[in-house]
Scaffold this motif. Structure first.
Motif, PDB file in Angstrom:
ATOM      1  N   SER A 119       0.838  -1.196   0.000  1.00 46.73           N
ATOM      2  CA  SER A 119       0.000   0.000   0.000  1.00 46.73           C
ATOM      3  C   SER A 119       0.870   1.241   0.000  1.00 46.73           C
ATOM      4  CB  SER A 119      -0.903   0.021   1.230  1.00 46.73           C
ATOM      5  OG  SER A 119      -1.780  -1.063   1.217  1.00 46.73           O
ATOM      6  N   ASP A 120       0.372   2.279  -0.658  1.00 48.28           N
ATOM      7  CA  ASP A 120       1.087   3.547  -0.713  1.00 48.28           C
ATOM      8  C   ASP A 120       0.085   4.654  -0.414  1.00 48.28           C
ATOM      9  OD1 ASP A 120       3.142   5.362  -1.139  1.00 48.28           O
ATOM     10  OD2 ASP A 120       2.721   5.507  -3.284  1.00 48.28           O
ATOM     11  N   PHE A 121       0.381   5.485   0.581  1.00 54.00           N
ATOM     12  CA  PHE A 121      -0.527   6.545   0.992  1.00 54.00           C
ATOM     13  C   PHE A 121       0.117   7.891   0.725  1.00 54.00           C
ATOM     14  CE2 PHE A 121      -1.367   2.868   3.696  1.00 54.00           C
ATOM     15  CZ  PHE A 121      -2.712   2.668   3.427  1.00 54.00           C
ATOM     16  N   SER A 122      -0.669   8.821   0.212  1.00 58.87           N
ATOM     17  CA  SER A 122      -0.171  10.172  -0.063  1.00 58.87           C
ATOM     18  C   SER A 122       0.157  10.886   1.238  1.00 58.87           C
ATOM     19  CB  SER A 122      -1.224  10.980  -0.814  1.00 58.87           C
ATOM     20  OG  SER A 122      -1.494  10.410  -2.064  1.00 58.87           O
ATOM     21  N   PRO A 123       1.190  11.738   1.220  1.00 60.43           N
ATOM     22  CA  PRO A 123       1.514  12.509   2.417  1.00 60.43           C
ATOM     23  C   PRO A 123       0.392  13.494   2.749  1.00 60.43           C
ATOM     24  CG  PRO A 123       3.108  12.921   0.651  1.00 60.43           C
ATOM     25  CD  PRO A 123       2.097  11.984   0.124  1.00 60.43           C
ATOM     26  N   VAL A 124       0.326  13.906   4.000  1.00 61.14           N
ATOM     27  CA  VAL A 124      -0.668  14.864   4.476  1.00 61.14           C
ATOM     28  C   VAL A 124       0.074  16.121   4.916  1.00 61.14           C
ATOM     29  CG1 VAL A 124      -2.383  15.317   6.268  1.00 61.14           C
ATOM     30  CG2 VAL A 124      -2.266  13.070   5.192  1.00 61.14           C
ATOM     31  N   THR A 125      -0.387  17.289   4.437  1.00 57.14           N
ATOM     32  CA  THR A 125       0.220  18.561   4.807  1.00 57.14           C
ATOM     33  C   THR A 125      -0.765  19.354   5.653  1.00 57.14           C
ATOM     34  OG1 THR A 125       1.556  18.613   2.797  1.00 57.14           O
ATOM     35  CG2 THR A 125       1.248  20.698   3.951  1.00 57.14           C
ATOM     36  N   LEU A 126      -0.307  19.794   6.814  1.00 57.90           N
ATOM     37  CA  LEU A 126      -1.116  20.619   7.711  1.00 57.90           C
ATOM     38  C   LEU A 126      -0.576  22.047   7.678  1.00 57.90           C
ATOM     39  CD1 LEU A 126      -1.298  18.221  10.787  1.00 57.90           C
ATOM     40  CD2 LEU A 126      -2.928  18.445   8.909  1.00 57.90           C
ATOM     41  N   SER A 127      -1.483  23.009   7.593  1.00 51.66           N
ATOM     42  CA  SER A 127      -1.109  24.431   7.601  1.00 51.66           C
ATOM     43  C   SER A 127      -1.809  25.113   8.756  1.00 51.66           C
ATOM     44  CB  SER A 127      -1.553  25.112   6.303  1.00 51.66           C
ATOM     45  OG  SER A 127      -0.950  24.533   5.191  1.00 51.66           O
ATOM     46  N   LYS A 128      -1.117  26.051   9.378  1.00 53.63           N
ATOM     47  CA  LYS A 128      -1.749  26.815  10.460  1.00 53.63           C
ATOM     48  C   LYS A 128      -0.960  28.082  10.724  1.00 53.63           C
ATOM     49  CE  LYS A 128       0.218  25.057  14.662  1.00 53.63           C
ATOM     50  NZ  LYS A 128      -0.263  25.683  15.835  1.00 53.63           N
ATOM     51  N   GLY A 129      -1.620  29.031  11.346  1.00 52.74           N
ATOM     52  CA  GLY A 129      -0.952  30.256  11.739  1.00 52.74           C
ATOM     53  C   GLY A 129       0.025  29.979  12.863  1.00 52.74           C
ATOM     54  N   MET A 130       1.167  30.657  12.827  1.00 52.42           N
ATOM     55  CA  MET A 130       2.184  30.445  13.869  1.00 52.42           C
ATOM     56  C   MET A 130       1.839  31.265  15.106  1.00 52.42           C
ATOM     57  SD  MET A 130       5.807  30.101  11.858  1.00 52.42           S
ATOM     58  CE  MET A 130       5.948  31.804  11.466  1.00 52.42           C
ATOM     59  N   MET A 131       2.104  30.670  16.268  1.00 48.98           N
ATOM     60  CA  MET A 131       1.829  31.304  17.548  1.00 48.98           C
ATOM     61  C   MET A 131       3.074  31.194  18.423  1.00 48.98           C
ATOM     62  SD  MET A 131      -1.480  32.106  17.541  1.00 48.98           S
ATOM     63  CE  MET A 131      -1.968  32.156  19.241  1.00 48.98           C
ATOM     64  N   PRO A 132       3.325  32.174  19.288  1.00 52.09           N
ATOM     65  CA  PRO A 132       4.451  32.062  20.228  1.00 52.09           C
ATOM     66  C   PRO A 132       4.299  30.810  21.092  1.00 52.09           C
ATOM     67  CG  PRO A 132       3.568  34.291  20.235  1.00 52.09           C
ATOM     68  CD  PRO A 132       2.620  33.444  19.412  1.00 52.09           C
ATOM     69  N   GLY A 133       5.403  30.111  21.320  1.00 50.79           N
ATOM     70  CA  GLY A 133       5.397  28.907  22.148  1.00 50.79           C
ATOM     71  C   GLY A 133       4.922  27.664  21.424  1.00 50.79           C
ATOM     72  N   ASP A 134       4.721  27.748  20.120  1.00 50.13           N
ATOM     73  CA  ASP A 134       4.178  26.644  19.335  1.00 50.13           C
ATOM     74  C   ASP A 134       5.310  25.949  18.581  1.00 50.13           C
ATOM     75  OD1 ASP A 134       2.276  25.021  18.256  1.00 50.13           O
ATOM     76  OD2 ASP A 134       1.615  26.464  16.747  1.00 50.13           O
ATOM     77  N   GLN A 135       6.137  25.188  19.300  1.00 47.95           N
ATOM     78  CA  GLN A 135       7.372  24.672  18.730  1.00 47.95           C
ATOM     79  C   GLN A 135       7.461  23.149  18.725  1.00 47.95           C
ATOM     80  OE1 GLN A 135       9.598  26.809  17.394  1.00 47.95           O
ATOM     81  NE2 GLN A 135      11.139  25.299  16.916  1.00 47.95           N
ATOM     82  N   LYS A 136       6.517  22.436  19.325  1.00 48.55           N
ATOM     83  CA  LYS A 136       6.648  20.983  19.493  1.00 48.55           C
ATOM     84  C   LYS A 136       6.826  20.228  18.181  1.00 48.55           C
ATOM     85  CE  LYS A 136       4.319  20.122  23.838  1.00 48.55           C
ATOM     86  NZ  LYS A 136       3.205  19.449  24.503  1.00 48.55           N
ATOM     87  N   LEU A 137       6.004  20.532  17.174  1.00 48.15           N
ATOM     88  CA  LEU A 137       6.091  19.791  15.920  1.00 48.15           C
ATOM     89  C   LEU A 137       7.397  20.069  15.182  1.00 48.15           C
ATOM     90  CD1 LEU A 137       2.427  20.055  14.607  1.00 48.15           C
ATOM     91  CD2 LEU A 137       3.553  18.092  15.631  1.00 48.15           C
ATOM     92  N   VAL A 138       7.856  21.299  15.231  1.00 42.40           N
ATOM     93  CA  VAL A 138       9.126  21.635  14.571  1.00 42.40           C
ATOM     94  C   VAL A 138      10.280  20.963  15.316  1.00 42.40           C
ATOM     95  CG1 VAL A 138      10.673  23.511  13.920  1.00 42.40           C
ATOM     96  CG2 VAL A 138       8.216  23.775  13.613  1.00 42.40           C
ATOM     97  N   ASN A 139      10.234  20.905  16.630  1.00 43.76           N
ATOM     98  CA  ASN A 139      11.278  20.209  17.400  1.00 43.76           C
ATOM     99  C   ASN A 139      11.318  18.726  17.047  1.00 43.76           C
ATOM    100  OD1 ASN A 139      12.050  22.544  18.654  1.00 43.76           O
ATOM    101  ND2 ASN A 139      10.944  22.131  20.543  1.00 43.76           N
ATOM    102  N   TRP A 140      10.154  18.123  16.798  1.00 53.07           N
ATOM    103  CA  TRP A 140      10.080  16.723  16.363  1.00 53.07           C
ATOM    104  C   TRP A 140      10.841  16.566  15.053  1.00 53.07           C
ATOM    105  CZ3 TRP A 140       4.913  14.162  14.505  1.00 53.07           C
ATOM    106  CH2 TRP A 140       5.086  12.791  14.376  1.00 53.07           C
ATOM    107  N   MET A 141      10.664  17.505  14.146  1.00 49.07           N
ATOM    108  CA  MET A 141      11.370  17.481  12.860  1.00 49.07           C
ATOM    109  C   MET A 141      12.880  17.618  13.072  1.00 49.07           C
ATOM    110  SD  MET A 141      10.351  17.518   9.635  1.00 49.07           S
ATOM    111  CE  MET A 141      11.094  17.780   8.068  1.00 49.07           C
ATOM    112  N   TYR A 142      13.298  18.515  13.959  1.00 46.09           N
ATOM    113  CA  TYR A 142      14.733  18.696  14.250  1.00 46.09           C
ATOM    114  C   TYR A 142      15.345  17.411  14.808  1.00 46.09           C
ATOM    115  CZ  TYR A 142      14.184  23.779  13.748  1.00 46.09           C
ATOM    116  OH  TYR A 142      13.939  25.048  13.286  1.00 46.09           O
TER     117      TYR A 142
END
Length: 121
Positions: free
Chosen positions: A4-27
């Motif tokens: 099976s092959d599933f297409s990637p999912v892209t989430l978009s949202k406005g940036m807020m102060p203190g909103d770093q968890k997902l980017v830290n996961w990427m790092y």
């Protein structure tokens, strides 16, 4: 049966102060891929179950009714992007995070109204 092959999912949202968890996961993922770190306390496993919820609007209570939920299984971040940094525009900063995953599920609330909820078990 084939793979099976599933297409990637892209989430978009406005940036807020203190909103770093997902980017830290990427790092963390980048550090392990480049051989500069061991990742999290659980080693180099970066897959997670992600629930994306559509909530009732307007939110008038401390707990909003979930009208639909999408669940991504064994998901991991593959890219991060930021909107234009144009000080002259009249817009807010937007971030985008793209996830690869190994499957998904979807559930809609059974009925209308503030007391109906979509739940994936």
């Amino acid at each position: 049966m084939g793979q099976s092959d599933f297409s990637p999912v892209t989430l978009s949202k406005g940036m807020m102060p203190g909103d770093q968890k997902l980017v830290n996961w990427m790092y963390q993922l980048f550090d392990v891929m480049q051989g500069n770190g061991s990742g999290s306390d659980t080693g180099s496993e970066f897959r997670a179950t992600i629930d994306i919820m559509l909530i009732d609007h307007p939110v008038t209570k401390s707990k909003a009714a979930v009208k639909a939920v999408w669940r991504l299984y064994n998901a991991w971040p593959t890219s991060v992007a930021f909107g234009d940094l144009d000080a002259g525009s009249n817009t807010f900063a937007v971030s985008q995070l793209t996830f690869a995953h190994e499957g998904w599920d979807f559930k809609v609330a059974d009925s209308y109204g503030p007391n109906s909820y979509a739940v994936i078990k």
